[in-house]
Design a protein around this motif. Sequence first.
Motif, short mmCIF file in Angstrom:
data_model
loop_
_atom_site.label_atom_id
_atom_site.label_comp_id
_atom_site.label_asym_id
_atom_site.label_seq_id
_atom_site.Cartn_x
_atom_site.Cartn_y
_atom_site.Cartn_z
N ASP A 234 -14.03 1.90 16.62
CA ASP A 234 -15.09 2.77 16.14
C ASP A 234 -15.87 3.31 17.33
O ASP A 234 -16.46 2.57 18.10
N ARG A 235 -15.89 4.63 17.48
CA ARG A 235 -16.59 5.23 18.62
C ARG A 235 -18.06 5.49 18.28
O ARG A 235 -18.44 5.51 17.12
N TRP A 236 -18.87 5.68 19.29
CA TRP A 236 -20.28 6.01 19.11
C TRP A 236 -20.38 7.48 18.71
O TRP A 236 -19.69 8.33 19.28
N VAL A 237 -21.26 7.78 17.74
CA VAL A 237 -21.44 9.17 17.32
C VAL A 237 -22.92 9.55 17.46
O VAL A 237 -23.80 8.71 17.49
N SER A 238 -23.15 10.87 17.54
CA SER A 238 -24.50 11.41 17.75
C SER A 238 -25.24 11.59 16.42
O SER A 238 -24.67 11.43 15.34
N VAL A 239 -26.52 11.97 16.52
CA VAL A 239 -27.31 12.27 15.33
C VAL A 239 -26.65 13.39 14.54
O VAL A 239 -26.52 13.32 13.31
N GLU A 240 -26.21 14.44 15.23
CA GLU A 240 -25.56 15.56 14.56
C GLU A 240 -24.31 15.12 13.81
O GLU A 240 -24.07 15.52 12.67
N GLU A 241 -23.51 14.29 14.47
CA GLU A 241 -22.27 13.82 13.85
C GLU A 241 -22.53 12.91 12.66
O GLU A 241 -21.87 13.04 11.63
N ILE A 242 -23.49 12.00 12.77
CA ILE A 242 -23.75 11.08 11.65
C ILE A 242 -24.38 11.84 10.49
O ILE A 242 -24.09 11.55 9.32
N ALA A 243 -25.20 12.86 10.79
CA ALA A 243 -25.78 13.69 9.72
C ALA A 243 -24.66 14.42 8.98
O ALA A 243 -24.64 14.44 7.74
N GLY A 244 -23.72 14.98 9.71
CA GLY A 244 -22.58 15.66 9.08
C GLY A 244 -21.71 14.70 8.29
O GLY A 244 -21.26 15.01 7.19
N TYR A 245 -21.49 13.53 8.84
CA TYR A 245 -20.69 12.49 8.20
C TYR A 245 -21.28 12.09 6.86
O TYR A 245 -20.57 11.90 5.87
#
Length: 73
Positions: free
Chosen positions: A2-13
């Motif tokens: 599991d890689r680290w994701v950004s605020v933008e990526e987690i919001a999209g997820y």
Amino acid sequence: MDRWVSVEEIAGYLGVSKDTVYGWISKKDMPAHKVGRLWKFKTDEVDNWVRIGKASDDWFEPTPEKQISHKRK
């Protein structure tokens, strides 16, 4: 892995806004890690947090003054 994701990526997820993510970090104990000035997330931690219902509008964590005391006076 599991890689680290950004605020933008987690919001999209999660299908929410970045403002919602920041609110969840401060008010709903969303699992987030500060790396320098940036917030980073592990999607498995966020998935577990969502599964236990902490992202729900119905989630309520009593403040100390609202908790019922079971001590006898």
